[in-house]
Design a protein around this motif. Structure first.
Motif, PDB file in Angstrom:
ATOM      1  N   ALA A 119       0.728  -1.214  -0.044  1.00 11.61           N
ATOM      2  CA  ALA A 119      -0.084   0.006   0.187  1.00 11.61           C
ATOM      3  C   ALA A 119       0.954   1.287  -0.203  1.00 11.61           C
ATOM      4  CB  ALA A 119      -0.959  -0.024   1.001  1.00 11.61           C
ATOM      5  N   THR A 120       2.091   1.372   0.734  1.00 12.72           N
ATOM      6  CA  THR A 120       2.774   2.521   0.916  1.00 12.72           C
ATOM      7  C   THR A 120       3.451   2.791  -0.687  1.00 12.72           C
ATOM      8  OG1 THR A 120       3.432   1.948   3.187  1.00 12.72           O
ATOM      9  CG2 THR A 120       4.756   3.140   2.019  1.00 12.72           C
ATOM     10  N   GLU A 121       4.044   1.624  -1.265  1.00 12.32           N
ATOM     11  CA  GLU A 121       4.511   1.741  -2.544  1.00 12.32           C
ATOM     12  C   GLU A 121       3.403   2.172  -3.477  1.00 12.32           C
ATOM     13  OE1 GLU A 121       7.216   1.788  -5.579  1.00 12.32           O
ATOM     14  OE2 GLU A 121       7.391   1.584  -3.546  1.00 12.32           O
ATOM     15  N   ILE A 122       2.212   1.784  -3.486  1.00 12.47           N
ATOM     16  CA  ILE A 122       1.323   2.502  -4.325  1.00 12.47           C
ATOM     17  C   ILE A 122       1.089   3.634  -4.027  1.00 12.47           C
ATOM     18  CG2 ILE A 122      -1.447   2.260  -4.786  1.00 12.47           C
ATOM     19  CD1 ILE A 122      -1.102  -0.937  -4.384  1.00 12.47           C
ATOM     20  N   ALA A 123       0.955   4.099  -2.797  1.00 14.04           N
ATOM     21  CA  ALA A 123       0.817   5.512  -2.713  1.00 14.04           C
ATOM     22  C   ALA A 123       2.001   6.397  -3.208  1.00 14.04           C
ATOM     23  CB  ALA A 123       0.515   5.618  -1.077  1.00 14.04           C
ATOM     24  N   ARG A 124       3.434   5.867  -3.013  1.00 14.52           N
ATOM     25  CA  ARG A 124       4.266   6.744  -3.508  1.00 14.52           C
ATOM     26  C   ARG A 124       4.141   6.794  -4.856  1.00 14.52           C
ATOM     27  NH1 ARG A 124       8.094   3.305  -1.657  1.00 14.52           N
ATOM     28  NH2 ARG A 124       7.867   3.877   0.800  1.00 14.52           N
ATOM     29  N   THR A 125       4.036   5.754  -5.647  1.00  9.28           N
ATOM     30  CA  THR A 125       4.182   5.855  -7.035  1.00  9.28           C
ATOM     31  C   THR A 125       2.740   6.495  -7.516  1.00  9.28           C
ATOM     32  OG1 THR A 125       3.265   3.654  -7.301  1.00  9.28           O
ATOM     33  CG2 THR A 125       5.611   3.753  -7.291  1.00  9.28           C
ATOM     34  N   ALA A 126       1.578   6.433  -6.680  1.00  6.77           N
ATOM     35  CA  ALA A 126       0.450   7.106  -7.369  1.00  6.77           C
ATOM     36  C   ALA A 126       0.629   8.536  -7.668  1.00  6.77           C
ATOM     37  CB  ALA A 126      -0.727   6.788  -6.497  1.00  6.77           C
ATOM     38  N   ALA A 127       1.270   9.081  -6.617  1.00  5.03           N
ATOM     39  CA  ALA A 127       1.478  10.618  -6.502  1.00  5.03           C
ATOM     40  C   ALA A 127       2.321  10.997  -7.821  1.00  5.03           C
ATOM     41  CB  ALA A 127       2.034  11.200  -5.317  1.00  5.03           C
ATOM     42  N   ALA A 128       3.319  10.122  -8.215  1.00  4.10           N
ATOM     43  CA  ALA A 128       4.117  10.663  -9.270  1.00  4.10           C
ATOM     44  C   ALA A 128       3.627  10.413 -10.451  1.00  4.10           C
ATOM     45  CB  ALA A 128       5.402   9.678  -9.243  1.00  4.10           C
ATOM     46  N   GLU A 129       2.520   9.288 -10.726  1.00  2.00           N
ATOM     47  CA  GLU A 129       1.730   8.950 -11.521  1.00  2.00           C
ATOM     48  C   GLU A 129       0.708   9.970 -12.081  1.00  2.00           C
ATOM     49  OE1 GLU A 129       2.473   6.577 -14.023  1.00  2.00           O
ATOM     50  OE2 GLU A 129       4.124   6.309 -13.220  1.00  2.00           O
ATOM     51  N   VAL A 130       0.176  10.432 -10.796  1.00  2.00           N
ATOM     52  CA  VAL A 130      -0.737  11.581 -11.110  1.00  2.00           C
ATOM     53  C   VAL A 130      -0.159  12.798 -11.725  1.00  2.00           C
ATOM     54  CG1 VAL A 130      -2.422  12.966  -9.911  1.00  2.00           C
ATOM     55  CG2 VAL A 130      -2.567  10.689  -9.371  1.00  2.00           C
TER      56      VAL A 130
END
Length: 114
Positions: free
Chosen positions: A76-87
């Motif tokens: 979940a932490t990795e998803i949150a970290r990469t989600a911000a960059a992708e957005v």
């Protein structure tokens, strides 16, 4: 004829049709039992199944989830970290497209008004 219908008449009819009456009573009782099973058995099975899931399966699933909690948190932490960059990348791309469309629209309007 109505005066002839009395207890003796009914007794005679029942005695002369004893086998048929017995079979009809037996069939009625069997149908009643079948109907009761058709209505009650599914509800009983449903409750037993629900209780089993609640009492036996859910605790096992919860224990498995607890045992792997760290992996879930890491994912979940990795998803949150990469989600911000992708957005952020998606927003940059959208802004660039909007600017390009705006620039092209301005050039078309200027060309038309000349």
């Amino acid at each position: 004829m109505a005066s002839e219908i009395d207890a003796a008449f009914f007794t005679e009819v029942l005695e002369s049709n004893k086998a048929s009456v017995r079979e009809a009573v037996k069939e009625t009782i069997l149908n009643s039992v079948k109907q009761q099973f058709q209505w009650e058995l599914p509800e009983t099975v449903k409750k037993v199944f629900s209780d089993f899931i609640t009492e036996e399966v859910v605790p096992e699933i919860r224990a498995e989830l607890e045992a792997n909690k760290a992996a879930f948190v890491d994912a979940a932490t990795e998803i949150a970290r990469t989600a911000a960059a992708e957005v952020g990348k998606a927003l940059q791309k959208q802004i660039a497209e909007n600017l390009t469309k705006s620039w092209n629209l301005r050039n078309v309007v200027e060309a038309l008004t000349r």
